[in-house]
Design a protein around this motif. Structure first.
Motif, PDB file in Angstrom:
ATOM      1  N   THR A 259       0.594  -1.379   0.029  1.00 58.17           N
ATOM      2  CA  THR A 259       0.163   0.095   0.177  1.00 58.17           C
ATOM      3  C   THR A 259       1.303   1.347   0.210  1.00 58.17           C
ATOM      4  OG1 THR A 259       0.000   0.414   2.671  1.00 58.17           O
ATOM      5  CG2 THR A 259      -1.736  -1.458   1.394  1.00 58.17           C
ATOM      6  N   PRO A 260       0.152   2.825  -0.185  1.00 52.04           N
ATOM      7  CA  PRO A 260       1.132   3.610  -0.017  1.00 52.04           C
ATOM      8  C   PRO A 260       2.161   3.600   1.237  1.00 52.04           C
ATOM      9  CG  PRO A 260      -0.842   4.410  -0.867  1.00 52.04           C
ATOM     10  CD  PRO A 260      -0.999   2.663  -0.858  1.00 52.04           C
ATOM     11  N   ILE A 276       3.385  -0.813  -5.927  1.00 53.39           N
ATOM     12  CA  ILE A 276       1.969  -0.055  -4.914  1.00 53.39           C
ATOM     13  C   ILE A 276       1.056  -0.878  -5.381  1.00 53.39           C
ATOM     14  CG2 ILE A 276       0.828   1.564  -4.602  1.00 53.39           C
ATOM     15  CD1 ILE A 276       3.019   3.239  -3.193  1.00 53.39           C
ATOM     16  N   TYR A 277      -0.346  -1.546  -4.652  1.00 55.44           N
ATOM     17  CA  TYR A 277      -1.403  -1.822  -5.397  1.00 55.44           C
ATOM     18  C   TYR A 277      -2.554  -0.829  -5.750  1.00 55.44           C
ATOM     19  CZ  TYR A 277      -5.834  -4.160  -5.407  1.00 55.44           C
ATOM     20  OH  TYR A 277      -6.818  -4.718  -5.857  1.00 55.44           O
ATOM     21  N   SER A 278      -2.728  -0.803  -6.397  1.00 62.50           N
ATOM     22  CA  SER A 278      -3.212   0.879  -6.576  1.00 62.50           C
ATOM     23  C   SER A 278      -4.447   0.985  -8.176  1.00 62.50           C
ATOM     24  CB  SER A 278      -2.609   1.736  -7.176  1.00 62.50           C
ATOM     25  OG  SER A 278      -3.442   2.968  -8.533  1.00 62.50           O
ATOM     26  N   PRO A 279      -5.886   1.275  -7.947  1.00 60.85           N
ATOM     27  CA  PRO A 279      -6.881   1.065  -8.976  1.00 60.85           C
ATOM     28  C   PRO A 279      -6.774   1.945 -10.086  1.00 60.85           C
ATOM     29  CG  PRO A 279      -7.448   2.507  -7.114  1.00 60.85           C
ATOM     30  CD  PRO A 279      -6.454   1.984  -6.958  1.00 60.85           C
ATOM     31  N   VAL A 280      -5.391   2.581  -9.857  1.00 55.95           N
ATOM     32  CA  VAL A 280      -5.515   3.321 -11.596  1.00 55.95           C
ATOM     33  C   VAL A 280      -3.722   3.595 -12.150  1.00 55.95           C
ATOM     34  CG1 VAL A 280      -7.010   5.893 -10.484  1.00 55.95           C
ATOM     35  CG2 VAL A 280      -4.656   5.593  -9.403  1.00 55.95           C
ATOM     36  N   ASN A 306      -5.043   5.214   2.199  1.00 57.16           N
ATOM     37  CA  ASN A 306      -4.165   3.904   1.965  1.00 57.16           C
ATOM     38  C   ASN A 306      -5.179   3.068   1.158  1.00 57.16           C
ATOM     39  OD1 ASN A 306      -1.834   3.043   1.873  1.00 57.16           O
ATOM     40  ND2 ASN A 306      -2.702   1.391   4.066  1.00 57.16           N
ATOM     41  N   THR A 307      -6.109   3.213   0.900  1.00 52.49           N
ATOM     42  CA  THR A 307      -6.415   2.079   0.002  1.00 52.49           C
ATOM     43  C   THR A 307      -7.374   2.299  -1.089  1.00 52.49           C
ATOM     44  OG1 THR A 307      -8.850   2.584   1.469  1.00 52.49           O
ATOM     45  CG2 THR A 307      -7.224   1.062   2.281  1.00 52.49           C
ATOM     46  N   PHE A 308      -7.469   4.306  -1.506  1.00 58.51           N
ATOM     47  CA  PHE A 308      -7.754   3.918  -2.925  1.00 58.51           C
ATOM     48  C   PHE A 308      -9.159   4.793  -3.116  1.00 58.51           C
ATOM     49  CE2 PHE A 308      -3.450   2.768  -4.104  1.00 58.51           C
ATOM     50  CZ  PHE A 308      -2.180   4.048  -4.589  1.00 58.51           C
ATOM     51  N   MET A 582     -10.824   9.824  -9.027  1.00 57.02           N
ATOM     52  CA  MET A 582     -11.516   8.912  -8.415  1.00 57.02           C
ATOM     53  C   MET A 582     -12.375   9.262  -7.027  1.00 57.02           C
ATOM     54  SD  MET A 582     -10.424   4.918  -6.874  1.00 57.02           S
ATOM     55  CE  MET A 582      -9.963   3.830  -8.270  1.00 57.02           C
ATOM     56  N   GLY A 583     -12.038  10.013  -6.467  1.00 55.51           N
ATOM     57  CA  GLY A 583     -12.309  10.062  -5.021  1.00 55.51           C
ATOM     58  C   GLY A 583     -13.122  11.503  -5.205  1.00 55.51           C
ATOM     59  N   GLY A 584     -13.807  12.484  -6.348  1.00 48.42           N
ATOM     60  CA  GLY A 584     -14.944  12.618  -7.116  1.00 48.42           C
ATOM     61  C   GLY A 584     -15.948  12.099  -6.974  1.00 48.42           C
TER      62      GLY A 584
END
Length: 587
Positions: A259-260, A276-280, A306-308, A582-584
């Motif tokens: 993770t980050p 880093i495991y990331s969805p983007v 930490n988990t996007f 993604m956050g938006g």
């Protein structure tokens, strides 16, 4: 014959026994007599510019040295530090906060003393302790001479075992009270450790039959996994599992990511490490993990950052999670200490071996290639390239620190050599933390070098935004006064870029004053001399930056080195842009 020492000496000797070599803080009239004992007990005193900065610095020191200590005065001092202590609690840093308080009689009478609420009631002297009870795992008030030594030992033990802050109050009239000196003090350290055996720093053992049963179940799953994955998170280092996590990664050959918050814990040079495991970004990660039949999640910290936005929390039904005080296999949880269990799992795997893992899909790698560093010398600096490109500057032993904001998110793209330490924030995100923490980390690094037979050539390297720098800039003076070796890259993008990306790209509240950052060393007392050299430079193109990075004085020298990196006001990595999109969508 029992040798007696003052309670203050007992406190500082015990901290020394636990591995501490420096105490941060700010003097105040209720702690002055306490501070008289710091240096005689073999500890270095670091007076910071204010209590908040002292708390940040103690946190940074603790993350490198394994324990940190902060001394403040009652009321105004301790409340100034409480944000830092809360951050240490949230991100699991072992900090001992010592508060000098008024004498016991004044407290019991509710005397109307300064730094109190002056209401004439004894409860006024418990209010701040009640606040601290929310952000510390153990609170001790040393008002009883017969129990005070035991209370000190208990607090230090919980601080280290739980890797979280504790809170100790020392009334003025108890500072010179006499107590028996511990036999182990300063002389009976456990071999190969900085910790004192009599502090009993070993956690309670696991129930043997339960541990054996779970160990066999986990080993069976590891041996039979067809699509496994190891996900290392920030709790791994806090729980003392880093070495074992790396052994597991090497032994199994399982594809591994972090993770980050966990970045820097796993050796990034391993062939089965995939960043880093990331969805983007690269979609191969997501497609692989969606079909995994086993995910070993070590030290999980499932915050939104930490988990996007919770998109990378592993599926429960295929997960094994090693947490601080428990282990979860699928939907079932057992109260087992993970360190002992992991040791037995590794022993079992090493003894009987593992069948060769079938080739798994091509996942993203984190190798630095020539294409990543090729730029035109006259081209302007951009974060999309900078964070990967700066990786060639790092070397084994470096402590690398990325401040909350574009630095922290950009730093996820860095490719770290083996043996480096990364400090970032993925939970508390208090901007300004990193500059003061760098002072503490650099001091801890110097302490470790001085006590090692083969000292590391590692450096303390900080990446700090201009807005964050303005929060705690005074600690540049402490870095200079203590003659610490620190490299600071200040990203000058004219304000709070990360806040502009979240909301209000043109709003005035995201602006900061325009400072002359390279004059900071002079303003804060720096004098250019051979004993403590100061290096400053500015860059806005790759050619200028390369010349600085290749300067021998800069990369291999001593002292304070500050580089101002001028970047566009809205510049960020593509990864960060995708993340905010993604956050938006989640809001």
């Amino acid at each position: 014959m029992t040798v007696k020492i003052t309670l203050a000496e007992y406190l500082f000797y015990r901290l020394h026994d636990a591995g501490l070599l420096a105490v941060h803080g700010v003097p105040g009239d209720y702690n002055l007599q306490l501070l008289d004992h710091v240096t005689p007990c073999g500890l270095e005193w670091v007076g910071n510019c204010n209590e908040l900065n002292a708390g940040y610095a103690t946190d940074g020191y603790a993350r490198i040295k394994g324990i940190g200590a902060l001394v403040t005065t009652f009321g105004v001092g301790e409340l100034s530090a409480i944000n830092a202590i809360a951050g240490a609690y949230a991100e699991m840093a072992p900090v001992v906060h010592i508060v000098g308080t008024p004498d016991r009689k004044s407290q019991s009478l509710g005397a109307r003393l300064h730094h109190s609420f002056c209401r004439g009631i004894s409860q006024d002297y418990e209010i701040f302790a009640e606040m601290y009870a929310k952000v510390t795992v153990k609170q001790e008030n040393l008002i009883n001479l017969s129990t005070a030594p035991m209370q000190i030992d208990r607090a230090i033990r919980e601080c280290i075992l739980q890797s979280r802050p504790v809170y100790i109050r020392v009334p003025m009239d108890m500072v010179h009270a006499m107590v028996p000196r511990p036999h182990s003090s300063r002389s009976m350290l456990v071999p190969g450790s900085h910790r004192c055996e009599s502090l009993n720093l070993l956690p309670a053992p696991n129930e043997p039959l339960c541990e054996l049963e779970i160990m066999e179940q986990i080993v069976h799953q590891i041996r039979n996994a067809k699509r496994p994955f190891i996900l290392v998170d920030g709790g791994t280092s806090r729980y003392g599992l880093s070495e074992m996590a790396n052994q597991l990664v090497k032994m199994t050959g399982f594809p591994t990511g972090t993770t980050p918050f966990g970045k820097g814990i796993v050796d990034e040079t391993l062939r089965n490490f995939h960043g880093i495991y990331s969805p983007v970004g690269d979609k191969r990660y997501q497609s692989y993990l969606e079909c995994c039949d086993l995910i070993i999640n070590i030290g999980p910290v499932h915050s939104n950052v930490n988990t996007f936005y919770f998109t990378t929390v592993p599926k429960v039904d295929v997960s094994i999670m090693f947490e601080q005080d428990c282990v979860t296999v699928g939907p079932s949880t057992w109260n087992l200490k993970p360190k002992s269990l992991l040791e037995k799992i590794l022993d079992n795997l090493a003894k009987d071996g593992l069948s060769r893992l079938e080739p798994y899909p091509d996942l993203p790698r984190v190798t630095l290639t020539p294409e990543m560093v090729e730029v035109h010398p006259s081209a302007e600096l951009t974060q999309n390239i900078f964070w990967t490109r700066i990786s060639s500057f790092f070397r084994s032993g470096d402590i690398i620190m990325t401040e909350t904001g574009t630095a922290s998110v950009g730093g996820r793209d860095m490719i770290l050599p083996k043996g480096t330490t990364l400090i970032n924030s993925s939970v508390w995100l208090s901007i300004g933390y990193m500059l003061a923490a760098a002072q503490g980390a650099a001091l801890a690094q110097r302490n470790l070098k001085s006590s090692s037979l083969t000292p590391s050539q590692g450096r303390t390297i900080l990446f700090e935004g201009d807005g964050s720098f303005q929060m705690t800039a005074q600690e540049v003076s402490t870095i200079i006064r203590k003659k610490l070796d620190v490299i600071i890259f200040i990203i000058n993008n004219n304000g709070y870029t990360i806040e502009r990306l979240i909301h209000g790209p043109e709003q005035h509240y995201n602006e900061v004053a325009s400072w002359k950052y390279l004059e900071a060393p002079s303003f804060f007392g720096g004098v250019q001399d051979s004993e403590y050299p100061i290096f400053t430079a500015s860059a806005n193109t790759w050619g200028t930056l390369d010349a600085i990075l290749n300067d021998k004085e800069f990369k291999d020298g001593r002292g304070l080195r500050i580089v101002e990196l001028k970047m566009d006001i809205m510049d960020c990595t593509q990864h960060m842009s995708d993340l905010f999109q993604m956050g938006g969508k989640k809001d």
